[in-house]
Design a protein around this motif. Structure first.
Motif, PDB file in Angstrom:
ATOM      1  N   LEU A  90       9.595   4.972  -2.607  1.00 57.27           N
ATOM      2  CA  LEU A  90       8.522   4.045  -3.011  1.00 57.27           C
ATOM      3  C   LEU A  90       8.892   3.284  -4.274  1.00 57.27           C
ATOM      4  CD1 LEU A  90       5.326   6.210  -2.409  1.00 57.27           C
ATOM      5  CD2 LEU A  90       6.255   4.390  -0.979  1.00 57.27           C
ATOM      6  N   LYS A  94       1.981  13.172   5.690  1.00 58.16           N
ATOM      7  CA  LYS A  94       2.576  13.417   4.367  1.00 58.16           C
ATOM      8  C   LYS A  94       3.068  12.111   3.728  1.00 58.16           C
ATOM      9  CE  LYS A  94       6.359  15.977   3.001  1.00 58.16           C
ATOM     10  NZ  LYS A  94       7.504  16.762   3.425  1.00 58.16           N
ATOM     11  N   PRO A  95       2.759  11.872   2.436  1.00 53.29           N
ATOM     12  CA  PRO A  95       3.182  10.621   1.795  1.00 53.29           C
ATOM     13  C   PRO A  95       4.705  10.437   1.795  1.00 53.29           C
ATOM     14  CG  PRO A  95       1.638  11.805   0.398  1.00 53.29           C
ATOM     15  CD  PRO A  95       1.999  12.735   1.518  1.00 53.29           C
ATOM     16  N   THR A  96       5.145   9.189   1.679  1.00 52.80           N
ATOM     17  CA  THR A  96       6.574   8.864   1.595  1.00 52.80           C
ATOM     18  C   THR A  96       7.125   9.380   0.255  1.00 52.80           C
ATOM     19  OG1 THR A  96       6.063   6.851   2.811  1.00 52.80           O
ATOM     20  CG2 THR A  96       8.220   6.950   1.770  1.00 52.80           C
ATOM     21  N   THR A 146       2.792   5.730   5.586  1.00 49.52           N
ATOM     22  CA  THR A 146       3.825   6.735   5.875  1.00 49.52           C
ATOM     23  C   THR A 146       4.658   6.327   7.091  1.00 49.52           C
ATOM     24  OG1 THR A 146       2.424   7.972   7.397  1.00 49.52           O
ATOM     25  CG2 THR A 146       2.267   8.543   5.048  1.00 49.52           C
ATOM     26  N   SER A 200      -1.552   7.174   8.499  1.00 47.84           N
ATOM     27  CA  SER A 200      -0.955   7.393   7.175  1.00 47.84           C
ATOM     28  C   SER A 200      -1.793   8.355   6.344  1.00 47.84           C
ATOM     29  CB  SER A 200      -0.810   6.061   6.426  1.00 47.84           C
ATOM     30  OG  SER A 200       0.136   5.243   7.061  1.00 47.84           O
ATOM     31  N   ARG A 201      -3.121   8.205   6.418  1.00 42.56           N
ATOM     32  CA  ARG A 201      -4.017   9.092   5.655  1.00 42.56           C
ATOM     33  C   ARG A 201      -3.883  10.547   6.100  1.00 42.56           C
ATOM     34  NH1 ARG A 201      -6.152   7.278   1.334  1.00 42.56           N
ATOM     35  NH2 ARG A 201      -7.098   5.224   1.312  1.00 42.56           N
ATOM     36  N   TRP A 214       0.861  -1.180   0.000  1.00 47.72           N
ATOM     37  CA  TRP A 214       0.000   0.000   0.000  1.00 47.72           C
ATOM     38  C   TRP A 214       0.902   1.236   0.000  1.00 47.72           C
ATOM     39  CZ3 TRP A 214      -2.168   3.087   4.493  1.00 47.72           C
ATOM     40  CH2 TRP A 214      -3.184   3.950   4.068  1.00 47.72           C
ATOM     41  N   ARG A 215       0.932   1.930  -1.142  1.00 45.19           N
ATOM     42  CA  ARG A 215       1.860   3.053  -1.299  1.00 45.19           C
ATOM     43  C   ARG A 215       1.647   4.172  -0.285  1.00 45.19           C
ATOM     44  NH1 ARG A 215       3.628   3.866  -6.859  1.00 45.19           N
ATOM     45  NH2 ARG A 215       3.152   2.002  -8.034  1.00 45.19           N
ATOM     46  N   ARG A 216       0.409   4.325   0.155  1.00 44.10           N
ATOM     47  CA  ARG A 216       0.071   5.499   0.955  1.00 44.10           C
ATOM     48  C   ARG A 216       0.593   5.425   2.406  1.00 44.10           C
ATOM     49  NH1 ARG A 216      -0.171   9.431   2.894  1.00 44.10           N
ATOM     50  NH2 ARG A 216      -1.695  11.125   2.893  1.00 44.10           N
TER      51      ARG A 216
END
Lengths: 41, 484
Positions: free
Chosen positions: B471, B464-466, B411, B460-461, B407-409
């Motif tokens: 990734l 700030k994204p990684t 963090t 995570s939501r 899951w990319r999102r």
């Protein structure tokens, strides 16, 4: 299973384990073949 | 058979001579940290499969699991499907991405995936803490086995285990450990499979055995445990297997992704052979000695009284191998976590390869001594400690590994708080509501993983994204060292 000493919990395990292993290797070999084809492209 | 039985002494001496020889060979083939922690990415599928199986099979299998089959019969065997489900999750969602990444430790993955030194440090610290508890169980088992069979003081047996395993682990690292574990797996499978006809012939065949033990209690040949209980135990083991650091680090040492997949399959076949044999031997011992004072004595009494001196000696060496292989794998992970993830990152970032090798070796020795002290205090029984550590590993690590890789999102804040929430949730549940498990059927591992997953997603939501470059390694085109 009368007359065999044990019931489904015993013999069923070996049957289910054999099926599990066959399915796993079928999947692993199929994925290897797919990766190999992709690498050759 | 006694401790000074000539056959046992010869079998044990040959075993230790081979182990020592391989360790010395490994020492001369280890030049840098990649050699020490990942065997230069050279391990093939057969050795890799044996390594994964040897790591999984521990003192708990030979003593606790055999004893559990002795007491409760057949149905415990079904928890292997929980373990294999964990292996399947690993083969599908974890192992290929980790191998492509090709790092050295599990905390390497956490640090890179979440672009966070804090997450890396926390995961390394939790791994060291939990595996120190796991090591305690292995030392305790060694002491109990030696005491029960030979009357050797537990302290002496534990010292011998620490000295022998610590020595070969520190000397040759993952390279020699892998070949030693291959040998140990061969010994374990041989001893168990060769013991089957001996024990079965003692009770007049499989059918006669089933009829007899079924007459003691019909649940022994049927279902002692309910479906709900088996599911809860299976889930705890499966969740822990899917993200077990001591298995994950071994993926790094294999040649490529295809090797990892095949090794996992070979490992499951070996586990089926070992698990099935342990079940039949436990049932056989119930048929021969129906009322032992403790189920945990079944394996040692079988080796010393039912088998011939040669087979009994092989079985005892197999028990030793089960303990040594697990201790060895844990020491490699905890030593690597300390040297590679804590010392190199926080203490001495400019450390040379030579210095890192030395710190890896010293960490293995020091981290072996700590659980030794805990084992002397005897905080719990072996099987209970093994089960509890598996639940804690699953609770803090399953989500950052399995969800983090898919899951990319996710963090760094999500990863850190999910580890904290999973660990704390499992800890609180273990000491409170776990006592009434029979009523509600909710296990501490399920609570830990659920809390960890919810925390991971929500935090995570909200953060700030990684960064994309971190990734790309796991979600983009394949990169990283891969040979073979």
């Amino acid at each position: 299973m009368n007359g065999m000493g044990f019931g489904w919990s015993f013999y069923g395990f070996f049957a289910a384990a054999a099926v599990w292993m066959v399915l796993y290797f079928a999947w692993a070999l199929a994925v290897d073949a797919r990766d190999h084809r992709r690498d050759q492209r | 058979m006694t401790a000074d039985s000539p056959i046992l002494l010869i079998v044990t001496a040959v075993y230790f001579a081979i182990v020592l020889g391989v360790a010395v060979w490994g020492y001369f083939h280890t030049e840098n940290e990649e050699d020490f922690l990942a065997a230069g990415r050279s391990i093939g599928p057969w050795v890799g499969g044996a390594v994964l199986a040897a790591t999984q099979i521990s003192a708990g299998t030979f003593v606790g699991t055999l004893g559990r089959h002795y007491l409760t019969g057949v149905s415990w065997i079904w928890i292997w499907f929980g373990l294999w489900a964990g292996w399947l999750v690993s083969a599908l969602l974890v192992a290929p991405k980790l191998r492509r990444f090709g790092a050295l430790t599990v905390a390497d993955y956490v640090g890179k995936r979440f672009a966070s030194e804090g997450a890396r440090t926390l995961s390394a610290a939790l791994i060291i803490l939990t595996y120190t508890i796991y090591l305690t169980a292995q030392f305790q088992a060694a002491g109990e086995i030696a005491s029960a069979i030979f009357g050797i003081p537990p302290l002496t047996a534990m010292l011998a285990l620490l000295a022998s395993t610590g020595f070969y682990t520190a000397l040759g690292g993952v390279r020699s450990s892998s070949y030693i574990e291959f040998l140990q797996t061969v010994i374990m499978v041989l001893a168990l499979v060769l013991a089957l006809p001996v024990v079965i012939s003692h009770v007049g065949g499989v059918t006669a055995l089933g009829e007899y033990v079924g007459s003691i209690d019909p649940r022994i040949t049927g279902w002692w445990f309910s479906g709900r209980e088996l599911f809860a135990f299976s889930m705890a083991f499966g969740l822990a297997t899917a993200a077990a650091p001591y298995e994950m680090t071994r993926y790094y040492s294999m040649r490529d992704v295809s090797t990892v997949r095949r090794a996992i399959g070979i490992s499951m076949v070996i586990q089926a052979l070992i698990g099935g044999s342990v079940m039949i031997l436990g049932l056989g011992m119930r048929g021969i000695f129906p009322y032992l004072p403790s189920p945990d004595q079944a394996s040692s009494i079988m080796a010393s009284t039912v088998m011939s001196p040669l087979l009994g000696s092989l079985f005892l060496v197999a028990m030793m191998s089960a303990i040594m292989s697990t201790v060895n794998s844990i020491l490699l992970v905890t030593g690597g976590a300390f040297a590679h993830d804590l010392y190199k990152r926080l203490v001495n970032p400019a450390a040379t390869e030579r210095r890192l090798l030395l710190v890896n070796r010293l960490s293995i020795v020091v981290l072996g001594v700590v659980p030794f002290w805990f084992a002397m205090q005897k905080f719990g029984d072996v099987q209970a400690i093994v089960v509890e550590q598996a639940k804690f590993i699953a609770s803090f690590f399953f989500v950052p590994v399995v969800l983090g890789l898919n899951w990319r999102r996710g963090t760094k804040e999500g990863a850190i708080w999910s580890m904290v929430a999973g660990f704390a949730g499992c800890l609180v549940w273990t000491f409170t509501l776990q006592r009434s498990f029979a009523r509600h059927g909710i296990d501490s591992a399920a609570v830990g993983v659920a809390l960890s997953a919810i925390t991971f997603v929500l935090v995570s939501r909200a953060t700030k994204p990684t960064p994309a470059e971190n990734l790309r390694i796991f979600f983009g085109p394949e990169v990283g060292p891969e040979r073979g």
